[in-house]
Write an enzyme that holds these catalytic residues in place. Structure first.
Site, PDB file in Angstrom:
ATOM      1  N   ARG A  87     -30.993  23.692 -27.728  1.00  0.00           N
ATOM      2  CA  ARG A  87     -31.822  23.550 -26.510  1.00  0.00           C
ATOM      3  C   ARG A  87     -32.931  22.518 -26.674  1.00  0.00           C
ATOM      4  O   ARG A  87     -33.935  22.539 -25.962  1.00  0.00           O
ATOM      5  CB  ARG A  87     -32.402  24.889 -26.062  1.00  0.00           C
ATOM      6  CG  ARG A  87     -31.348  25.915 -25.785  1.00  0.00           C
ATOM      7  CD  ARG A  87     -31.863  27.063 -24.936  1.00  0.00           C
ATOM      8  NE  ARG A  87     -30.766  27.960 -24.614  1.00  0.00           N
ATOM      9  CZ  ARG A  87     -30.373  28.964 -25.392  1.00  0.00           C
ATOM     10  NH1 ARG A  87     -31.021  29.236 -26.500  1.00  0.00           N
ATOM     11  NH2 ARG A  87     -29.351  29.708 -25.049  1.00  0.00           N
ATOM     12  N   LYS A 107     -33.939   9.803 -19.124  1.00  0.00           N
ATOM     13  CA  LYS A 107     -32.606  10.113 -18.597  1.00  0.00           C
ATOM     14  C   LYS A 107     -31.608  10.099 -19.751  1.00  0.00           C
ATOM     15  O   LYS A 107     -31.569   9.149 -20.532  1.00  0.00           O
ATOM     16  CB  LYS A 107     -32.169   9.084 -17.551  1.00  0.00           C
ATOM     17  CG  LYS A 107     -32.807   9.304 -16.189  1.00  0.00           C
ATOM     18  CD  LYS A 107     -32.181   8.393 -15.154  1.00  0.00           C
ATOM     19  CE  LYS A 107     -32.803   8.607 -13.803  1.00  0.00           C
ATOM     20  NZ  LYS A 107     -32.282   7.645 -12.794  1.00  0.00           N
ATOM     21  N   GLU A 148     -31.784  -6.235 -15.182  1.00  0.00           N
ATOM     22  CA  GLU A 148     -32.829  -5.210 -14.983  1.00  0.00           C
ATOM     23  C   GLU A 148     -34.218  -5.839 -14.937  1.00  0.00           C
ATOM     24  O   GLU A 148     -35.066  -5.436 -14.144  1.00  0.00           O
ATOM     25  CB  GLU A 148     -32.771  -4.159 -16.100  1.00  0.00           C
ATOM     26  CG  GLU A 148     -31.542  -3.291 -16.105  1.00  0.00           C
ATOM     27  CD  GLU A 148     -31.529  -2.222 -15.002  1.00  0.00           C
ATOM     28  OE1 GLU A 148     -32.542  -2.052 -14.297  1.00  0.00           O
ATOM     29  OE2 GLU A 148     -30.473  -1.582 -14.843  1.00  0.00           O
ATOM     30  N   LYS A 180     -42.107   0.669 -15.465  1.00  0.00           N
ATOM     31  CA  LYS A 180     -41.253   1.868 -15.480  1.00  0.00           C
ATOM     32  C   LYS A 180     -42.080   3.102 -15.834  1.00  0.00           C
ATOM     33  O   LYS A 180     -41.919   4.160 -15.219  1.00  0.00           O
ATOM     34  CB  LYS A 180     -40.085   1.695 -16.446  1.00  0.00           C
ATOM     35  CG  LYS A 180     -39.215   2.935 -16.477  1.00  0.00           C
ATOM     36  CD  LYS A 180     -37.808   2.710 -16.937  1.00  0.00           C
ATOM     37  CE  LYS A 180     -37.002   4.003 -16.709  1.00  0.00           C
ATOM     38  NZ  LYS A 180     -35.636   3.902 -17.145  1.00  0.00           N
ATOM     39  N   GLU A 214     -37.145  11.981 -10.489  1.00  0.00           N
ATOM     40  CA  GLU A 214     -36.543  11.155  -9.436  1.00  0.00           C
ATOM     41  C   GLU A 214     -36.370  11.882  -8.101  1.00  0.00           C
ATOM     42  O   GLU A 214     -35.298  11.890  -7.507  1.00  0.00           O
ATOM     43  CB  GLU A 214     -35.194  10.602  -9.922  1.00  0.00           C
ATOM     44  CG  GLU A 214     -34.764   9.362  -9.132  1.00  0.00           C
ATOM     45  CD  GLU A 214     -33.483   8.742  -9.669  1.00  0.00           C
ATOM     46  OE1 GLU A 214     -33.528   8.246 -10.810  1.00  0.00           O
ATOM     47  OE2 GLU A 214     -32.479   8.749  -8.961  1.00  0.00           O
ATOM     48  N   ARG A 235     -39.622   7.277  -8.209  1.00  0.00           N
ATOM     49  CA  ARG A 235     -38.768   6.764  -9.292  1.00  0.00           C
ATOM     50  C   ARG A 235     -37.512   6.089  -8.725  1.00  0.00           C
ATOM     51  O   ARG A 235     -36.910   5.243  -9.382  1.00  0.00           O
ATOM     52  CB  ARG A 235     -38.392   7.896 -10.256  1.00  0.00           C
ATOM     53  CG  ARG A 235     -37.592   7.395 -11.444  1.00  0.00           C
ATOM     54  CD  ARG A 235     -37.406   8.443 -12.525  1.00  0.00           C
ATOM     55  NE  ARG A 235     -36.611   7.898 -13.619  1.00  0.00           N
ATOM     56  CZ  ARG A 235     -36.576   8.388 -14.840  1.00  0.00           C
ATOM     57  NH1 ARG A 235     -37.288   9.453 -15.152  1.00  0.00           N
ATOM     58  NH2 ARG A 235     -35.840   7.826 -15.781  1.00  0.00           N
ATOM     59  N   ASN A 277     -34.045   2.144  -8.695  1.00  0.00           N
ATOM     60  CA  ASN A 277     -32.637   1.941  -8.318  1.00  0.00           C
ATOM     61  C   ASN A 277     -32.446   0.683  -7.485  1.00  0.00           C
ATOM     62  O   ASN A 277     -31.341   0.444  -6.979  1.00  0.00           O
ATOM     63  CB  ASN A 277     -32.118   3.163  -7.538  1.00  0.00           C
ATOM     64  CG  ASN A 277     -32.113   4.410  -8.405  1.00  0.00           C
ATOM     65  OD1 ASN A 277     -31.942   4.312  -9.618  1.00  0.00           O
ATOM     66  ND2 ASN A 277     -32.327   5.554  -7.801  1.00  0.00           N
ATOM     67  N   HIS A 287     -29.251  -1.223  -7.498  1.00  0.00           N
ATOM     68  CA  HIS A 287     -28.261  -0.384  -8.180  1.00  0.00           C
ATOM     69  C   HIS A 287     -27.261   0.260  -7.226  1.00  0.00           C
ATOM     70  O   HIS A 287     -26.145   0.581  -7.643  1.00  0.00           O
ATOM     71  CB  HIS A 287     -28.953   0.708  -8.997  1.00  0.00           C
ATOM     72  CG  HIS A 287     -29.569   0.201 -10.262  1.00  0.00           C
ATOM     73  ND1 HIS A 287     -30.544  -0.779 -10.279  1.00  0.00           N
ATOM     74  CD2 HIS A 287     -29.347   0.521 -11.567  1.00  0.00           C
ATOM     75  CE1 HIS A 287     -30.888  -1.020 -11.535  1.00  0.00           C
ATOM     76  NE2 HIS A 287     -30.178  -0.257 -12.331  1.00  0.00           N
ATOM     77  N   HIS A 343     -23.875  -0.406  -8.528  1.00  0.00           N
ATOM     78  CA  HIS A 343     -22.981   0.620  -9.094  1.00  0.00           C
ATOM     79  C   HIS A 343     -21.616   0.579  -8.429  1.00  0.00           C
ATOM     80  O   HIS A 343     -20.590   0.789  -9.089  1.00  0.00           O
ATOM     81  CB  HIS A 343     -23.587   2.018  -8.904  1.00  0.00           C
ATOM     82  CG  HIS A 343     -24.630   2.355  -9.915  1.00  0.00           C
ATOM     83  ND1 HIS A 343     -25.689   3.194  -9.653  1.00  0.00           N
ATOM     84  CD2 HIS A 343     -24.783   1.966 -11.205  1.00  0.00           C
ATOM     85  CE1 HIS A 343     -26.443   3.306 -10.734  1.00  0.00           C
ATOM     86  NE2 HIS A 343     -25.920   2.573 -11.688  1.00  0.00           N
ATOM     87  N   HIS A 383     -23.242  -3.743 -16.488  1.00  0.00           N
ATOM     88  CA  HIS A 383     -24.204  -3.105 -15.587  1.00  0.00           C
ATOM     89  C   HIS A 383     -25.200  -4.127 -15.030  1.00  0.00           C
ATOM     90  O   HIS A 383     -25.417  -4.200 -13.821  1.00  0.00           O
ATOM     91  CB  HIS A 383     -24.925  -1.996 -16.348  1.00  0.00           C
ATOM     92  CG  HIS A 383     -25.965  -1.292 -15.540  1.00  0.00           C
ATOM     93  ND1 HIS A 383     -25.647  -0.466 -14.495  1.00  0.00           N
ATOM     94  CD2 HIS A 383     -27.326  -1.333 -15.602  1.00  0.00           C
ATOM     95  CE1 HIS A 383     -26.770   0.002 -13.956  1.00  0.00           C
ATOM     96  NE2 HIS A 383     -27.797  -0.508 -14.606  1.00  0.00           N
TER      97      HIS A 383
HETATM   98  N1  GLY Z   1     -32.621   3.521 -14.907  1.00  0.00           N
HETATM   99  C1  GLY Z   1     -33.395   4.044 -13.851  1.00  0.00           C
HETATM  100  C2  GLY Z   1     -34.206   5.220 -14.252  1.00  0.00           C
HETATM  101  O1  GLY Z   1     -34.402   5.481 -15.423  1.00  0.00           O
HETATM  102  O2  GLY Z   1     -34.682   5.895 -13.389  1.00  0.00           O
END
Ligand code: GLY
Length: 338
Positions: A115, A137, A179, A211, A221, A225, A229, A232, A236, A248
């Protein structure tokens, strides 16, 4: 270079250095006696660079095959089993040494083994330095899609060493630039002059600071946040349509160019605005053409995990050349792309 503090529920520091010289300052983050370094076969030679600083620890080396296809459940379970076989406890830690694939996979393993155990990120690609290593993430891919399984799990620290970029292939550099260009539309701290230069520690730190601010405001998010994107949503879709043959960052650059056109129509912006926006998007010479038709893109959008009933929270670019979250229906998106 001043450290960047990411003020999430658990604050941590991102150091941007030009060598491993300051690495010993992060060692107190590794509390227990065991450390596993997860890397892929491309960066495995850097294992010894890190290992030289970890003489006090019992080291486990976990090498996964390079490539997005290996960010999967098999490699994930293999990492967990290796940690268990080496008797790792919650005090022990994983170091992710690599690009986005290794970072996402190692962090997902660290976040779920018992955990959650310690995690230190040492990104080696430009993309991982400016984006995926920061913000918490974690993910693996499953049969039904990329990054469909993951957690939010902040690391204990991030050590960016720009010397790793010297051996980074040009295509990977361009991927990272996709990016970086995005960040120019998320803060006026990044100028066209910055983008026309090299990926300096100063520029990388500026991206990370942008960021860090957005992640601190919205760790999971739900709101701001989503600005990250930018480029993206369409990007994507293109990435999936290409069967991941396009990188990417290449797809984010194509997505940014599409968003410039959509934003111009949405906000009714003039030719001069368009010229300035496209000067930013095209600054590194990415191929900005979209090889797919609108209906192919639309079919992908409706399947995107970030879509909601009837539409998507798109990030458009306003008159001030800054990103804005705009909830749009699929019909509105289709019309803006025409
Ligand atoms: N790559 C976008 C984020 O970390 O929210």
């Amino acid at each position: 270079m001043p450290d960047i503090i990411v003020r999430t529920h658990k604050s941590y520091t991102v150091q941007v250095q030009q060598d491993m010289g300051a690495f010993p300052t992060v060692l107190p983050l590794l509390k227990g006696p065991n450390v596993a370094i997860v890397c892929d076969d491309n960066v495995a030679p850097y294992f010894d660079v890190l290992a030289a600083y970890l003489g006090e620890k019992t080291l486990t080396k976990i090498v996964i095959p390079a490539g997005e296809a290996h960010k999967n459940a098999t490699e994930y379970l293999s990492i967990l089993n290796t940690l268990a076989a080496a008797h790792f406890t919650r005090d022990d830690a994983v170091i992710s040494l690599g690009g986005g694939v290794v970072g996402d996979l190692a962090a997902f393993a660290a976040s779920t083994y018992m955990r959650g155990i310690g995690l230190l990120a040492v990104p080696t690609s430009l993309l991982a330095m400016v984006d995926s290593a920061v913000g918490g993430k974690t993910a693996i891919n499953i049969e039904y899609g990329k990054n469909l399984c993951g957690t939010f799990y902040q690391p204990d620290g991030v050590y960016v060493n720009t010397a790793f970029l010297v051996t980074l292939p040009r295509r990977e550099q361009m991927c990272g630039w996709g990016e970086i260009i995005k960040y120019a539309f998320l803060s006026h701290t990044i100028t066209l002059a910055d983008l026309e230069g090299d990926a300096t520690p100063t520029l990388i730190a500026k991206c990370i600071a942008i960021k860090a601010r957005l992640v601190a405001e919205d760790e999971t998010e739900k709101g701001k946040r989503k600005l990250l994107n930018l480029g993206h949503t369409i990007g994507h879709a293109i990435e999936r349509l290409s069967g991941f043959a396009l990188s990417h960052g290449e797809c984010v650059a194509k997505g940014l160019a599409a968003v410039v056109g959509m934003s111009r129509r949405y906000y009714g912006l003039d030719e001069e605005w368009y010229r300035r926006a496209m000067a930013i998007v095209s600054c590194k010479g990415h191929d900005l053409t979209c090889p797919y038709g609108i209906e192919e893109i639309m079919a992908q959008l409706t399947a995107d995990k970030k879509s909601h009933q009837g539409g998507v929270d798109m990030v458009l670019i306003d008159a001030d050349l800054q990103g804005r979250i705009v909830p749009l229906s699929y019909d509105e998106i289709r019309n803006l792309m025409l």
